[in-house]
Design a protein around this motif. Structure first.
Motif: not given
Length: 117
Positions: A20-24, A50-51, A72-73, A80-82
């Motif tokens: 997971s990646c969270v945009a802060q 990668v994607a 996905s987002r 955004v998740r992978l």
């Protein structure tokens, strides 16, 4: 903008992980207009895509992960998740989140994924 990545770890070959990646420090109206991506970099190797997922939801994958990884987002969570399935030792790398909007881009700090055989 700060990108906080998580979800990496050690897994056996054939296993799964979800990054997971969270945009802060960005507002929702900006995030929904932003292309996001995951890259990875193994020791001594170049950083590779990668994607990727565009603001409109179109996706693109490296040939090596097609059919195994899904990006996905979740715009409401600015995330955004992978999803990574059927992991292989060759997937071992630091995975980095990328935020790109026009000429502006930011990188997260990366999360280590290690796949043992």
């Amino acid at each position: 903008v700060q990108l906080q990545a998580s979800g990496g770890g050690l897994v056996q070959e054939g296993g799964s992980l979800r990054l997971s990646c969270v945009a802060q420090r960005t507002i929702l109206s900006v995030f929904v207009d932003t292309d996001m991506a995951w890259y990875r970099q193994a020791p001594g190797k170049q950083r590779d895509l990668v994607a990727a997922i565009t603001a409109s939801g179109n996706t693109n994958y490296a040939d090596s992960v097609k059919g195994r990884f899904t990006i996905s987002r979740d715009n409401a969570r600015k995330t955004v998740r992978l999803q990574m399935n059927s992991l292989k030792p060759d997937d071992t790398a630091v995975y980095l989140c990328n935020y790109k909007r026009g000429l502006t881009q930011y990188w997260g700090q990366g999360t280590q994924v290690t796949v043992s055989s």
